[in-house]
Design a protein around this motif. Structure first.
Motif, mmCIF file in Angstrom:
data_model
loop_
_atom_site.group_PDB
_atom_site.id
_atom_site.type_symbol
_atom_site.label_atom_id
_atom_site.label_comp_id
_atom_site.label_asym_id
_atom_site.label_seq_id
_atom_site.Cartn_x
_atom_site.Cartn_y
_atom_site.Cartn_z
ATOM 1 N N THR A 13 42.302 37.972 -38.252
ATOM 2 C CA THR A 13 41.821 38.470 -36.966
ATOM 3 C C THR A 13 42.590 39.686 -36.480
ATOM 4 O O THR A 13 43.695 39.976 -36.941
ATOM 5 N N ILE A 14 41.992 40.354 -35.514
ATOM 6 C CA ILE A 14 42.681 41.171 -34.524
ATOM 7 C C ILE A 14 42.704 40.295 -33.276
ATOM 8 O O ILE A 14 41.634 39.924 -32.771
ATOM 9 N N PRO A 15 43.860 39.882 -32.772
ATOM 10 C CA PRO A 15 43.906 38.829 -31.754
ATOM 11 C C PRO A 15 43.034 39.067 -30.526
ATOM 12 O O PRO A 15 42.412 38.133 -30.010
ATOM 13 N N MET A 16 42.981 40.306 -30.035
ATOM 14 C CA MET A 16 42.253 40.551 -28.794
ATOM 15 C C MET A 16 40.755 40.773 -29.016
ATOM 16 O O MET A 16 39.991 40.817 -28.044
ATOM 17 N N SER A 17 40.311 40.890 -30.242
ATOM 18 C CA SER A 17 38.907 41.169 -30.530
ATOM 19 C C SER A 17 37.994 40.045 -30.060
ATOM 20 O O SER A 17 38.213 38.874 -30.367
ATOM 21 N N HIS A 18 36.940 40.393 -29.337
ATOM 22 C CA HIS A 18 35.996 39.372 -28.873
ATOM 23 C C HIS A 18 35.117 38.861 -30.015
ATOM 24 O O HIS A 18 34.604 37.745 -29.936
ATOM 25 N N TYR A 19 34.969 39.628 -31.082
ATOM 26 C CA TYR A 19 34.268 39.116 -32.260
ATOM 27 C C TYR A 19 35.130 38.076 -32.972
ATOM 28 O O TYR A 19 34.614 37.078 -33.488
#
Length: 262
Positions: A13-19
């Motif tokens: 992940t990218i932690p802040m990504s909403h996807y």
């Protein structure tokens, strides 16, 4: 314990990504234990591209197999859950998929553009405590120095210009108005009494502009947000559709199902 953790599915992940939040939520809903491998923007390419997983996250890694893209992950997980918990019930499947695609490709794109436009006006070092949650320490240390290189790619891919953001806010408003209209008859979820991928996707794609509690990482408060973003956050959080997204996170966010294995 460590050996057991190593055998768990991994979510890149990218932690802040909403996807990525959409995939995290899907895993919790399915009751699947997993471990998250978090990367700051740009460093995620190092985790995925050399392995042939593409450049986008989230990616769910299951042994020698992988599933890339949040929607593909939800559909993969849906094969393993009981009928009453499926996010794509057969009788609603076409409607749910249409809503999901609309939210992902319009609301999600514009709420992401809006975030980058406002937050990238700050000193990049101020963003590390939020964007770097769960990411390795070496990435957090290097990110401020390497970010100018990443910024060029972000500007090309996302185009977070003031003009694009203003147009995007109209898309967000239109989506929120449609969702509110659909919910106006008092139904509990978008398609009646059944929680589906449409509800999950709407809540996640709306999250950047309503900053809910129950998200996979701690999001900034309104007071911590850039001053120019605060009126948008307050307006969309107060909107009936924004209230719906906030309710979904309160009821079904981090509180739902299994959490990431520690």
């Amino acid at each position: 314990m460590n050996a057991q953790k190593e055998t768990l599915p991994r979510l890149i992940t990218i932690p802040m990504s909403h996807y990525c939040e959409k995939a995290r939520w899907g895993l919790r809903h399915a009751g699947m234990d997993y471990r998250e491998e978090a990367h700051l923007q740009g460093f995620n390419y190092l985790a995925t591209r050399p392995r042939g997983w593409g450049r986008a996250v989230p990616v769910l890694v299951l042994g020698s197999e992988f599933v890339a893209d949040s929607t593909a992950i939800l559909k993969y997980l849906d094969r393993e859950v009981a009928e009453e918990r499926k996010l794509y019930p057969q009788d609603l499947k076409a409607l749910v998929e249409a809503d999901e695609e609309d939210f992902d490709e319009h609301l999600g794109i514009e709420s992401r553009r809006w975030v980058y436009h406002h937050w990238l006006q700050r000193d990049i070092r101020e963003l590390v405590p939020v964007a770097g949650q769960r990411a390795p320490g070496w990435q957090k240390a290097l990110w401020p120095y390497l970010f100018p290189l990443f910024r060029k790619a972000l500007d090309q891919m996302i185009e977070p210009t003031a003009e694009k953001v203003q147009t995007g806010l109209q898309v967000i408003q239109k989506t929120f108005d449609r969702v509110a209209g659909q919910m106006a008859d008092g139904r509990r979820y978008l398609h009646g009494d059944r929680f589906t991928a449409a509800d999950l996707s709407f809540a996640c794609m709306a999250a950047p502009i309503v900053i809910p509690r129950g998200y996979g990482i701690r999001l900034p408060t309104v007071d911590e947000a850039p001053e120019g973003a605060r009126s948008d956050i307050e307006r969309f959080s107060a909107h009936p559709a924004g209230q719906y997204a906030l309710r979904l996170f309160a009821e079904r966010g981090l509180q739902e199902g299994a959490r990431e294995a520690q």
